[in-house]
Design a protein around this motif. Structure first.
Motif, PDB file in Angstrom:
ATOM      1  N   THR A  27      62.729  18.045  13.347  1.00 42.75           N
ATOM      2  CA  THR A  27      61.917  18.096  12.132  1.00 42.75           C
ATOM      3  C   THR A  27      61.631  16.686  11.623  1.00 42.75           C
ATOM      4  OG1 THR A  27      62.908  20.220  11.555  1.00 42.75           O
ATOM      5  CG2 THR A  27      61.816  19.042   9.784  1.00 42.75           C
ATOM      6  N   LEU A 146      59.117  24.516   7.858  1.00 41.91           N
ATOM      7  CA  LEU A 146      60.472  23.969   7.958  1.00 41.91           C
ATOM      8  C   LEU A 146      60.907  23.186   6.723  1.00 41.91           C
ATOM      9  CD1 LEU A 146      60.533  22.744  11.674  1.00 41.91           C
ATOM     10  CD2 LEU A 146      61.511  24.839  10.719  1.00 41.91           C
ATOM     11  N   ALA A 148      59.974  20.099   5.885  1.00 35.99           N
ATOM     12  CA  ALA A 148      60.348  18.862   6.571  1.00 35.99           C
ATOM     13  C   ALA A 148      60.707  17.702   5.654  1.00 35.99           C
ATOM     14  CB  ALA A 148      59.219  18.440   7.519  1.00 35.99           C
TER      15      ALA A 148
END
Length: 175
Positions: A27, A146, A148
């Motif tokens: 990530t 995600l 990030a």
């Protein structure tokens, strides 16, 4: 020891066994690489020997497609001047946000918007529909999913502030 991630995809159980630190490294690297890509693309348009000019691209973009009517008004005059400012400014700010990990979901949302624009007006899809624009779109969506910015980014620090804790909806713009 790997962590197990379980999900339901179209009524079918899906599980992954993945060391969570690998996902964190991936990530982080994805955010940095896409951030550099966009920051570099934007800043070089500002610092280039010649001023950035999208008129050549817009003149031929989407000819003969449904997008032609959307793009044509931006090919000259004041709308073109706006495009010539907003593309490099947008790329620079999106890239900077990703590099430092601040407002990553917001930056990625605007990255998605740019990439959708680029994908849909790509003249004739000379490299096919699966091209760098589509891949960029997928990278931005991945960073949104995600969160990030929470991985070695300033978003993790901002999310710990009292303002964000009192207004949890702000987390949707961070991460």
């Amino acid at each position: 020891m790997p962590d197990e991630i379980n999900a339901d995809l179209f009524g079918r159980d899906v599980s992954y066994q993945l060391p969570s630190n690998w996902l964190a490294y991936w990530t982080f690297m994805l955010r940095l690489i896409v951030g550099f890509w966009f920051f570099h693309a934007g800043i070089t348009k500002f610092l280039g020997a010649e001023a950035f000019d999208a008129s050549g691209y817009l003149k031929f973009a989407a000819q003969g497609t449904l997008m032609e009517g959307v793009v044509a008004p931006f090919a000259s005059g004041a709308p073109l001047a706006l495009v010539n400012l907003m593309i490099p400014l947008g790329e620079t700010l999106i890239g900077l946000g990703l590099l430092v990990g601040l407002l990553v979901r917001t930056a990625s949302f605007f990255g998605v918007m740019l990439m959708v624009f680029f994908v849909t007006i790509n003249v004739g899809w000379g490299h096919g529909i699966v091209n760098s624009d589509l891949m960029g779109l997928l990278f931005f969506v991945t960073m949104i999913v995600l969160g990030a910015g929470r991985v070695w980014g300033l978003d993790a620090i901002v999310e710990d502030t009292a303002v964000v804790k009192q207004n949890p909806v702000l987390r949707y713009f961070l991460g």
